[in-house]
Write a protein that holds these residues in place. Structure first.
Motif, mmCIF file in Angstrom:
data_model
loop_
_atom_site.group_PDB
_atom_site.id
_atom_site.type_symbol
_atom_site.label_atom_id
_atom_site.label_comp_id
_atom_site.label_asym_id
_atom_site.label_seq_id
_atom_site.Cartn_x
_atom_site.Cartn_y
_atom_site.Cartn_z
ATOM 1 N N UNK A 20 57.285 -87.346 102.717
ATOM 2 C CA UNK A 20 56.739 -86.462 101.689
ATOM 3 C C UNK A 20 57.810 -85.981 100.711
ATOM 4 N N UNK A 21 58.962 -85.602 101.221
ATOM 5 C CA UNK A 21 60.028 -85.148 100.332
ATOM 6 C C UNK A 21 60.484 -86.282 99.408
ATOM 7 N N UNK A 22 60.616 -87.483 99.965
ATOM 8 C CA UNK A 22 60.983 -88.631 99.134
ATOM 9 C C UNK A 22 59.904 -88.915 98.091
ATOM 10 N N UNK A 23 58.654 -88.662 98.452
ATOM 11 C CA UNK A 23 57.555 -88.847 97.502
ATOM 12 C C UNK A 23 57.666 -87.828 96.370
ATOM 13 N N UNK A 24 58.031 -86.599 96.689
ATOM 14 C CA UNK A 24 58.285 -85.581 95.666
ATOM 15 C C UNK A 24 59.344 -86.087 94.685
ATOM 16 N N UNK A 25 60.425 -86.615 95.226
ATOM 17 C CA UNK A 25 61.507 -87.097 94.372
ATOM 18 C C UNK A 25 61.054 -88.290 93.522
ATOM 19 N N UNK A 26 60.192 -89.148 94.087
ATOM 20 C CA UNK A 26 59.651 -90.272 93.325
ATOM 21 C C UNK A 26 58.807 -89.774 92.156
ATOM 22 N N UNK A 27 57.978 -88.767 92.393
ATOM 23 C CA UNK A 27 57.156 -88.205 91.318
ATOM 24 C C UNK A 27 58.027 -87.645 90.204
ATOM 25 N N UNK A 28 59.071 -86.947 90.585
ATOM 26 C CA UNK A 28 59.999 -86.395 89.596
ATOM 27 C C UNK A 28 60.663 -87.532 88.808
ATOM 28 N N UNK A 29 61.002 -88.604 89.503
ATOM 29 C CA UNK A 29 61.628 -89.747 88.829
ATOM 30 C C UNK A 29 60.682 -90.407 87.827
ATOM 31 N N UNK A 30 59.380 -90.295 88.058
ATOM 32 C CA UNK A 30 58.413 -90.850 87.103
ATOM 33 C C UNK A 30 58.266 -89.967 85.868
ATOM 34 N N UNK A 31 58.733 -88.707 85.980
ATOM 35 C CA UNK A 31 58.640 -87.802 84.842
ATOM 36 C C UNK A 31 57.862 -86.531 85.087
ATOM 37 N N UNK A 32 57.359 -86.331 86.321
ATOM 38 C CA UNK A 32 56.643 -85.090 86.633
ATOM 39 C C UNK A 32 57.654 -83.952 86.726
ATOM 40 N N UNK A 33 57.366 -82.853 86.029
ATOM 41 C CA UNK A 33 58.288 -81.717 85.996
ATOM 42 C C UNK A 33 57.745 -80.565 86.833
ATOM 43 N N UNK A 34 58.588 -80.047 87.731
ATOM 44 C CA UNK A 34 58.250 -78.866 88.519
ATOM 45 C C UNK A 34 59.232 -77.759 88.178
ATOM 46 N N UNK A 35 58.714 -76.570 87.946
ATOM 47 C CA UNK A 35 59.573 -75.450 87.587
ATOM 48 C C UNK A 35 60.334 -74.907 88.793
ATOM 49 N N UNK A 36 59.829 -75.187 89.987
ATOM 50 C CA UNK A 36 60.466 -74.770 91.236
ATOM 51 C C UNK A 36 60.505 -73.259 91.395
ATOM 52 N N UNK A 37 59.420 -72.598 90.980
ATOM 53 C CA UNK A 37 59.259 -71.159 91.214
ATOM 54 C C UNK A 37 58.035 -70.933 92.075
ATOM 55 N N UNK A 38 58.039 -69.844 92.827
ATOM 56 C CA UNK A 38 57.047 -69.555 93.856
ATOM 57 C C UNK A 38 56.186 -68.355 93.471
ATOM 58 N N UNK A 39 54.870 -68.503 93.635
ATOM 59 C CA UNK A 39 53.940 -67.393 93.434
ATOM 60 C C UNK A 39 53.347 -67.028 94.789
ATOM 61 N N UNK A 40 53.718 -65.872 95.353
ATOM 62 C CA UNK A 40 53.274 -65.534 96.706
ATOM 63 C C UNK A 40 51.814 -65.094 96.798
ATOM 64 N N UNK A 41 51.208 -64.677 95.687
ATOM 65 C CA UNK A 41 49.832 -64.212 95.737
ATOM 66 C C UNK A 41 48.883 -65.361 96.034
ATOM 67 N N UNK A 42 47.798 -65.071 96.750
ATOM 68 C CA UNK A 42 46.797 -66.090 97.019
ATOM 69 C C UNK A 42 45.973 -66.335 95.757
ATOM 70 N N UNK A 43 45.812 -67.612 95.397
ATOM 71 C CA UNK A 43 45.107 -67.959 94.164
ATOM 72 C C UNK A 43 44.545 -69.365 94.290
#
Length: 498
Positions: A115-138
Motif C-alpha cells: 500500500x505504501x509503495x502504491x501511494x508513492x506510485x500515485x504520487x509519481x503519476x502526478x497525484x498531489x497530497x498536501x499531507x495534512x490531517x483533519x481529526x474531525x469526523x467528516x
C-alpha cells in the motif's frame, strides 16, 4: 446489426471474418481501474487500447471524492506527519475484518504489504497530497487537506482487532469532488504514454477461440460494428451494476429500499455480464454499500440510533456506511437519531434529515413518535445509565462519544429510509485472483480475461465493513496488477504461481 450480439453470448473466433484492429491488451472502461491498467500495460511495452462508452474519461471514479485508503509499512507521509505509525499488520487485520466473512486473504495481504509503495506510485503519476490531517469526523474534506478518518478504525469491533489509524487520503483541492482531479491526472499519464482511446464505443460481446480463451471484442461506435483482436488479454474495468435496477432487483433487492443509487450510466452491469458470458464467476452479488451520512457535525455521534420499535441497533461511532448498512436491516422504514440539547446540531442539508419529534421529556418524544409506552424510554434509560459510567455494554461505543442524553429539550431526528439520503452502490462482481485474472466457479482462470474495479468483487465486499477510499484503493491497485500481468501474456502470473 448490433442486436445479434449479447454480452452473455460470446462470439466464436471462426465467425470473425476479419480483424478491424489488433492490440496486445484491450481495456474496457476508462475509470480509475482502466486508467491504471493502461498505464502499467503500456509501461510494460504492450500495445494497449482503451474502449470507453462515454465521450470522455472518468466514469464513476470521477464522481467520487477521490479518496484512496492507504497505509501500512510504518505510514504514508501524511500519517507520519500527523504522528501516526501505521503497522502493516494493523492495516492487514483491519482490511480482513472490513472484508467480512469471505475477505480475500491473498488480496488483502498483497495490498497491505504494498500500500505504501502504491501511494508513492500515485504520487509519481502526478497525484498531489498536501499531507495534512483533519481529526474531525467528516464525509470528505472541503479544504485541500489530505488525511481523514474514513472508516470504522476507532470503533468496535475493528478497534479490538487493529490499532486505529486514519487512512483516507484525498488529493489536494478545494471543495468536494477530488475524483475528477484524480482521473484527470491518471488520464494525462495515459495520454503521455500514447495509449489510444476509442470513446463513444460500446463492447457488444467478447470473442473466444476453440479453447474458450478470450481473444478479442466486438465493438459498436457511430453506427459501425468492428472486431478488435486482443493478442494477449482483455481487461474489464466497466463498473458495477447499481444503475441496472433489474440486476439490483435480482441480486441485491435490499438496496432497492433506498432511492439514491450512486454511479455513472455505465454502471449497468455490462462488464460483469461479459465476464459471466465466457465462464467467469460472479460472487457476493447481494452485497452493497449503503450510507447514512449524518455527520458532520460530529457531535451527533453522541446521539443514539433507534428503529421503529425504539431499539438501538448499532454503535453510533462507526463509519456512516456501517450505520446505513444496519439501518437497512431493520424492520420498516422508521429510523431515528435521538439527541438532547447538548448533542444536537443541524445535520448536513444533503442528508435530508429533519425533526420527527421533540419534547421536554423522552416520554413526550415517545408519544409523538406513537411508540408503545415504555419502549423508547427504556432504551434511553438503559443507555443513559451506562453512559454516565463511561461504558456501552450493548454496542460498545467508545467512551469518548458517550454522554447521557439528559439535557432537555430532546429531539428525534427523522432518518426514514424512504426519505432521508441513503446513497448506495453495488459491491459484488467477477471473482478474480490478485493478478486480476478472472476465474470460473472452480477458481480456474479464464484464459485471456482480466478485470478490475467495481466490475470485480475485490477488497470491499461487505457493506458492514466498507470504508471510504476502499473502492479507489482496490480499483487503482488491482487495475495496476491486471495491466502488468495482462501485458506479460500471463507469463508473470505463471511464474508467481510456480
Amino acid at each position: 446489426m448490433s442486436s445479434e450480439y449479447s454480452p452473455t453470448r460470446p462470439v466464436h473466433l471462426s465467425d470473425v471474418r476479419h480483424w478491424d484492429a489488433e492490440h496486445d491488451v484491450v481495456i474496457v472502461g476508462f475509470g480509475a481501474a482502466g486508467a491504471c491498467a493502461a498505464i502499467e500495460a503500456a509501461t510494460a511495452g504492450a500495445d494497449t487500447l482503451i474502449v470507453e462508452r462515454a465521450s470522455s474519461h472518468g466514469g464513476t471514479s470521477a464522481l467520487s471524492g477521490g479518496e484512496i485508503y492507504l497505509g501500512g509499512s510504518g505510514g504514508t507521509p501524511a500519517q507520519r506527519q500527523a504522528g501516526f505509525h501505521d503497522d502493516t499488520e494493523d492495516l492487514y487485520r483491519y482490511l480482513m475484518l472490513a472484508g467480512g466473512p469471505d475477505a480475500d486473504d491473498a488480496k488483502v495481504r498483497l495490498y497491505a504489504e504494498q500500500s505504501l509503495a502504491h501511494h508513492d506510485w500515485l504520487v509519481a503519476q502526478g497525484v498531489t497530497y498536501k499531507n495534512t490531517f483533519l481529526p474531525e469526523r467528516m464525509v470528505e474534506p472541503e479544504t485541500d487537506d489530505c488525511l481523514i478518518w474514513s472508516g470504522s478504525e476507532e470503533a468496535w469491533p475493528f478497534s479490538d482487532a487493529a490499532k486505529p489509524c486514519p487512512r483516507g487520503h484525498t488529493p489536494q483541492m478545494q471543495g468536494w469532488g477530488g475524483g475528477r482531479v484524480l482521473m484527470d491526472v491518471l488520464a494525462a499519464r495515459v495520454a503521455a504514454l500514447g495509449v489510444p482511446v476509442r470513446y463513444d464505443t460500446r463492447v457488444l460481446a467478447l470473442i473466444v477461440d476453440d479453447a474458450g480463451a478470450v481473444c478479442g471484442a466486438v465493438l459498436r461506435a457511430y453506427g459501425a460494428t468492428v472486431f478488435v483482436r486482443a493478442r494477449r488479454a482483455v481487461i474489464l474495468c466497466a463498473g458495477g451494476f447499481v444503475m441496472n435496477r433489474d440486476m439490483v432487483r435480482r441480486h441485491a433487492p435490499t438496496l432497492l429500499r433506498s432511492a439514491d443509487p450512486i454511479g455513472s450510466p455505465g454502471d449497468d452491469g455490462s462488464g460483469i455480464r461479459l465476464g459471466i458470458g465466457v465462464g467467469g464467476a460472479a460472487i457476493h452479488m447481494n452485497e452493497g454499500f449503503v450510507s447514512l451520512p449524518f455527520y458532520a457535525p460530529e457531535s451527533l455521534i453522541r446521539g443514539i440510533f433507534v428503529n421503529g420499535r425504539g431499539q438501538r441497533f448499532v454503535n453510533e461511532d462507526c463509519y456512516h456506511g456501517r450505520t446505513g448498512h444496519h439501518a437497512l436491516q431493520q424492520p420498516g422504514d422508521r429510523i431515528f437519531l435521538l439527541a438532547d440539547q447538548a448533542v444536537f446540531r443541524e445535520p448536513p442539508a444533503f442528508a435530508r434529515i429533519g425533526i420527527a419529534a421533540a419534547g421536554e421529556s423522552w416520554e413526550e418524544v415517545e408519544r409523538d413518535l406513537q411508540m408503545p409506552a415504555g419502549t423508547l424510554t427504556a432504551t434511553v434509560d438503559t443507555y443513559n445509565r451506562h453512559a454516565a459510567a463511561g461504558v456501552d455494554p450493548l454496542f460498545h461505543k467508545a467512551a469518548k462519544w458517550l454522554k447521557p442524553l439528559d439535557e432537555p429539550p430532546f429531539v428525534a431526528l427523522d432518518c426514514r429510509i424512504d426519505y432521508a439520503f441513503y446513497p448506495h452502490f453495488t459491491l459484488g462482481g467477477l471473482d478474480t485472483l490478485p493478478t486480476g485474472q478472472v476465474v470460473d466457479d472452480t477458481r480456474t482462470p479464464v484464459r485471456g480475461l482480466y478485470a478490475a474495479g467495481r466490475t470485480t468483487c475485490g477488497l470491499p465486499r461487505w457493506g458492514a465493513g466498507y470504508s471510504s477510499g476502499l473502492s479507489l484503493a482496490d480499483a487503482t491497485f488491482f487495475g495496476r496488477q491486471a495491466g502488468r500481468h495482462a501485458a506479460s501474456g500471463g507469463r508473470e502470473a505463471l511464474r508467481e504461481a510456480a
